[in-house]
Motif scaffolding. Structure first.
Motif, PDB file in Angstrom:
ATOM      1  N   GLU A  56       9.238   2.066 -15.164  1.00 20.59           N
ATOM      2  CA  GLU A  56       9.457   1.110 -14.076  1.00 20.59           C
ATOM      3  C   GLU A  56       8.371   1.244 -13.018  1.00 20.59           C
ATOM      4  N   ALA A  57       8.026   2.500 -12.699  1.00 21.40           N
ATOM      5  CA  ALA A  57       7.033   2.727 -11.645  1.00 21.40           C
ATOM      6  C   ALA A  57       5.677   2.142 -12.052  1.00 21.40           C
ATOM      7  N   HIS A  58       5.254   2.383 -13.315  1.00 20.90           N
ATOM      8  CA  HIS A  58       3.993   1.799 -13.787  1.00 20.90           C
ATOM      9  C   HIS A  58       4.043   0.273 -13.684  1.00 20.90           C
ATOM     10  N   TYR A  59       5.170  -0.265 -14.070  1.00 23.08           N
ATOM     11  CA  TYR A  59       5.332  -1.718 -14.063  1.00 23.08           C
ATOM     12  C   TYR A  59       5.163  -2.290 -12.651  1.00 23.08           C
ATOM     13  N   TYR A  60       5.825  -1.662 -11.691  1.00 20.11           N
ATOM     14  CA  TYR A  60       5.718  -2.166 -10.310  1.00 20.11           C
ATOM     15  C   TYR A  60       4.309  -1.962  -9.752  1.00 20.11           C
ATOM     16  N   VAL A  61       3.695  -0.833 -10.084  1.00 20.52           N
ATOM     17  CA  VAL A  61       2.315  -0.612  -9.634  1.00 20.52           C
ATOM     18  C   VAL A  61       1.418  -1.728 -10.186  1.00 20.52           C
ATOM     19  N   GLY A  62       1.639  -2.054 -11.475  1.00 19.72           N
ATOM     20  CA  GLY A  62       0.875  -3.138 -12.102  1.00 19.72           C
ATOM     21  C   GLY A  62       1.050  -4.445 -11.346  1.00 19.72           C
ATOM     22  N   LEU A  63       2.284  -4.731 -10.990  1.00 20.76           N
ATOM     23  CA  LEU A  63       2.566  -5.971 -10.259  1.00 20.76           C
ATOM     24  C   LEU A  63       1.855  -6.001  -8.913  1.00 20.76           C
ATOM     25  N   ILE A  64       1.842  -4.852  -8.241  1.00 19.41           N
ATOM     26  CA  ILE A  64       1.201  -4.803  -6.923  1.00 19.41           C
ATOM     27  C   ILE A  64      -0.301  -5.075  -7.059  1.00 19.41           C
ATOM     28  N   TYR A  65      -0.934  -4.423  -8.062  1.00 18.12           N
ATOM     29  CA  TYR A  65      -2.362  -4.661  -8.272  1.00 18.12           C
ATOM     30  C   TYR A  65      -2.613  -6.123  -8.616  1.00 18.12           C
ATOM     31  N   LEU A  66      -1.724  -6.666  -9.411  1.00 20.84           N
ATOM     32  CA  LEU A  66      -1.854  -8.071  -9.794  1.00 20.84           C
ATOM     33  C   LEU A  66      -1.867  -8.968  -8.562  1.00 20.84           C
ATOM     34  N   LYS A  67      -0.942  -8.688  -7.678  1.00 21.46           N
ATOM     35  CA  LYS A  67      -0.816  -9.535  -6.490  1.00 21.46           C
ATOM     36  C   LYS A  67      -2.046  -9.421  -5.608  1.00 21.46           C
ATOM     37  N   SER A  68      -2.621  -8.204  -5.546  1.00 25.02           N
ATOM     38  CA  SER A  68      -3.773  -8.044  -4.663  1.00 25.02           C
ATOM     39  C   SER A  68      -5.090  -8.404  -5.375  1.00 25.02           C
ATOM     40  N   THR A  89       0.833  -1.204   0.000  1.00 19.14           N
ATOM     41  CA  THR A  89       0.000   0.000   0.000  1.00 19.14           C
ATOM     42  C   THR A  89       0.865   1.250   0.000  1.00 19.14           C
ATOM     43  N   ARG A  90       1.860   1.235   0.881  1.00 18.73           N
ATOM     44  CA  ARG A  90       2.787   2.365   0.917  1.00 18.73           C
ATOM     45  C   ARG A  90       3.550   2.474  -0.389  1.00 18.73           C
ATOM     46  N   ALA A  91       3.978   1.307  -0.891  1.00 20.71           N
ATOM     47  CA  ALA A  91       4.757   1.297  -2.123  1.00 20.71           C
ATOM     48  C   ALA A  91       3.990   1.997  -3.239  1.00 20.71           C
ATOM     49  N   VAL A  92       2.691   1.665  -3.373  1.00 23.48           N
ATOM     50  CA  VAL A  92       1.888   2.261  -4.447  1.00 23.48           C
ATOM     51  C   VAL A  92       1.866   3.776  -4.317  1.00 23.48           C
ATOM     52  N   SER A  93       1.686   4.285  -3.107  1.00 24.04           N
ATOM     53  CA  SER A  93       1.551   5.739  -2.993  1.00 24.04           C
ATOM     54  C   SER A  93       2.858   6.451  -3.377  1.00 24.04           C
ATOM     55  N   PHE A  94       4.003   5.842  -3.044  1.00 23.19           N
ATOM     56  CA  PHE A  94       5.274   6.457  -3.463  1.00 23.19           C
ATOM     57  C   PHE A  94       5.477   6.337  -4.976  1.00 23.19           C
ATOM     58  N   LEU A  95       5.148   5.173  -5.495  1.00 27.44           N
ATOM     59  CA  LEU A  95       5.358   4.966  -6.931  1.00 27.44           C
ATOM     60  C   LEU A  95       4.474   5.912  -7.747  1.00 27.44           C
ATOM     61  N   GLU A  96       3.238   6.106  -7.277  1.00 26.91           N
ATOM     62  CA  GLU A  96       2.345   6.988  -8.027  1.00 26.91           C
ATOM     63  C   GLU A  96       2.834   8.426  -7.981  1.00 26.91           C
ATOM     64  N   LYS A  97       3.437   8.765  -6.853  1.00 30.80           N
ATOM     65  CA  LYS A  97       4.030  10.100  -6.732  1.00 30.80           C
ATOM     66  C   LYS A  97       5.167  10.262  -7.749  1.00 30.80           C
ATOM     67  N   ALA A  98       5.960   9.189  -7.902  1.00 24.37           N
ATOM     68  CA  ALA A  98       7.065   9.230  -8.868  1.00 24.37           C
ATOM     69  C   ALA A  98       6.528   9.369 -10.290  1.00 24.37           C
ATOM     70  N   ILE A  99       5.392   8.712 -10.537  1.00 23.70           N
ATOM     71  CA  ILE A  99       4.795   8.774 -11.879  1.00 23.70           C
ATOM     72  C   ILE A  99       4.312  10.192 -12.194  1.00 23.70           C
ATOM     73  N   GLN A 100       3.772  10.858 -11.152  1.00 24.61           N
ATOM     74  CA  GLN A 100       3.238  12.210 -11.347  1.00 24.61           C
ATOM     75  C   GLN A 100       4.309  13.214 -11.741  1.00 24.61           C
ATOM     76  N   ALA A 101       5.549  12.957 -11.338  1.00 23.54           N
ATOM     77  CA  ALA A 101       6.611  13.917 -11.636  1.00 23.54           C
ATOM     78  C   ALA A 101       6.773  14.061 -13.146  1.00 23.54           C
ATOM     79  N   LYS A 102       7.006  15.292 -13.582  1.00 23.26           N
ATOM     80  CA  LYS A 102       7.125  15.541 -15.029  1.00 23.26           C
ATOM     81  C   LYS A 102       8.336  14.814 -15.597  1.00 23.26           C
ATOM     82  N   SER A 103       8.148  14.185 -16.711  1.00 23.98           N
ATOM     83  CA  SER A 103       9.196  13.489 -17.471  1.00 23.98           C
ATOM     84  C   SER A 103      10.175  12.720 -16.574  1.00 23.98           C
ATOM     85  N   SER A 104       9.606  11.927 -15.694  1.00 22.21           N
ATOM     86  CA  SER A 104      10.467  11.135 -14.830  1.00 22.21           C
ATOM     87  C   SER A 104      11.066   9.975 -15.617  1.00 22.21           C
TER      88      SER A 104
END
Lengths: 252, 199
Positions: free
Chosen positions: A210-222, A190-205
């Motif tokens: 990678e962040a989208h990929y890990y978020v996808g994996l987390i949703y998959l697992k849950s 849960t914490r991981a998702v909130s940090f990763l989404e924050k990273a995604i929001q940053a302009k041209s990160s």
């Protein structure tokens, strides 16, 4: 004790400590050095404090070296039994490996959805290996120090250090991305998702894919398959596309 | 960026070693110890030394290396090799030892390392010896400091633990831990001045 010049103030001691422990940003270091250069009294008290500081540090190091030494000696004595264990382990490992291969040939669609999600996660998840640590007298020193912890698998320590840095740079994509990655590694999705989404929001990160990929994996697992598919679709990584395909194929 | 599993005993890059030594990172220090000690041990054993001497000479060299890295002496070296540096210091120290033993016993050794003539290193060494005397006096002061003070200071200066963590470990309030650290350093200084003044 009055015959000795007075000891420095607590504030001054803490200033010296921050310098000696490498906690000063580079600009402050420079101005501190400049002050030392043209203030003899300050320079004298600093040298005196530095000698005391180093004594404490060195004594602690010497105690540590004794610990290291006993562990080197122990390792040497343990080696023969360890080799035996390894060969036994290898034997079992072969059996396990063949079972895994059989299962893989059987294909993931034989498992019920929850179970196969879990398996896919395990198949596709490995922690981000981290950044090569570059050393230099720069502001990023603390960041890379934590990176060393991260790479060693000391995720808790890395998290603690990075979270401190995040206070002054809450929008920094690199920080948010690696905090997310570290939280995922210690199984706090849960914490991981909130940090990763924050990273995604940053302009041209540069971590967006990678962040989208890990978020996808987390949703998959849950078990949130739909959200996983969406996240994976946003990532341009090859393995994201691959996993995306598997998921959409299983939905049909 | 490709992802692959990380191993716990990942070897460190040279830059990581330097950075780790500067911050007393325990994993880095331990890794360095485990990498280099066996080499020094075999050098010493092949050259008229025993296990205990190997340990002493190596630990002395380790402290020197650590100190030099902290002082930034390896910072400008593009091709820095920390393990090699530590090994060379240990080797030089062992050669110095053989030389002095030679001198005392006037017996020629049959050793596999070439004993070189004393060089300009000697001058540097004298500075180091003066330095070492000062350090010894300070060390005595630290021994007289009392274990509670010593613990607070070592946790903060060597282990680099935060005041919060230290106060929890010692079960005292954070503000008083901070105050304690200050008082302990003051006490250490007083003790060291006493030792210096009384010779």
């Amino acid at each position: 004790m009055d015959k000795n010049p007075k000891y420095i103030s607590q504030e001054q001691q803490e200033l010296f400590e921050r310098y000696l422990m490498g906690e000063m940003p580079i600009a402050e270091q420079l101005s501190f050095k400049a002050r030392l250069a043209d203030n003899d009294d300050l320079s004298k008290s600093f040298e005196e404090f530095k000698a005391l500081f180093e004594t404490v540090e060195e004594a602690a190091l010497c105690e540590k070296l004794e610990d290291f030494h006993s562990s080197v000696i122990e390792q040497k004595e343990e080696t023969p039994t360890k080799t035996l264990n390894i060969s036994k382990f290898r034997f079992n490992y072969r059996i396990a490996a063949s079972v895994t291969i059989l299962l893989a040939i059987g294909g993931f669609w034989f498992f019920n959805s929850q179970n196969s999600n879990e398996k896919l996660f395990n198949e596709y998840y490995s922690p981000d290996p981290g950044l090569p640590t570059v050393m230099g007298a720069n502001d990023n020193y603390a960041f890379y120090e934590a990176m060393v912890d991260y790479k060693q698998g000391n995720y808790d320590i890395a998290i603690a250090k990075w979270e401190k840095l995040l206070v002054s740079k809450p929008e920094n994509d690199t920080l948010n991305y690696f905090l997310g990655s570290a939280y995922l590694a210690i199984e706090e999705p849960t914490r991981a998702v909130s940090f990763l989404e924050k990273a995604i929001q940053a302009k041209s990160s540069s971590f967006r894919n990678e962040a989208h990929y890990y978020v996808g994996l987390i949703y998959l697992k849950s078990g949130k398959q739909q959200k996983a598919v969406e996240a994976l679709n946003s990532s341009e990584l090859q393995k994201a596309a691959e996993l995306h395909q598997k998921l959409t194929a299983s939905q049909k | 960026m490709q992802t692959k599993p990380i191993t716990n005993h990942k070897p460190f890059s040279q830059k990581e070693l330097v950075a780790g030594v500067k911050t007393n990172n325990q994993q880095v220090l331990q890794c360095l110890y485990e990498l280099v000690f066996p080499k020094v041990r075999s050098l010493v054993l092949k050259n008229n030394g025993d296990d205990a001497q190997a340990k002493d000479i190596f630990q002395e060299a380790f402290v020197s290396t650590w100190r030099n890295i902290k002082d930034g002496r390896l910072d400008d070296d593009e091709n820095v090799n920390v393990e090699g540096y530590l090994f060379r210091i240990a080797k030089n120290k062992w050669m110095d030892h053989l030389r002095s033993a030679n001198y005392k016993k006037t017996i020629s050794h049959n050793t596999s390392i070439q004993i070189e003539n004393p060089s300009e290193d000697e001058i540097v060494e004298n500075f180091e010896k003066e330095d070492q005397r000062k350090r010894m006096a300070l060390r005595q002061a630290l021994d007289r400091l009392g274990s509670e003070c010593k613990t607070v200071l070592q946790l903060f200066y060597f282990e680099r633990k935060s005041m919060d963590v230290i106060s929890k470990e010692l079960n005292i309030a954070s503000a008083s831990a901070r105050n304690k650290k200050y008082r302990c350093m003051e006490k250490l200084r007083t003790l060291s001045l006493e030792i210096k003044n009384n010779g």
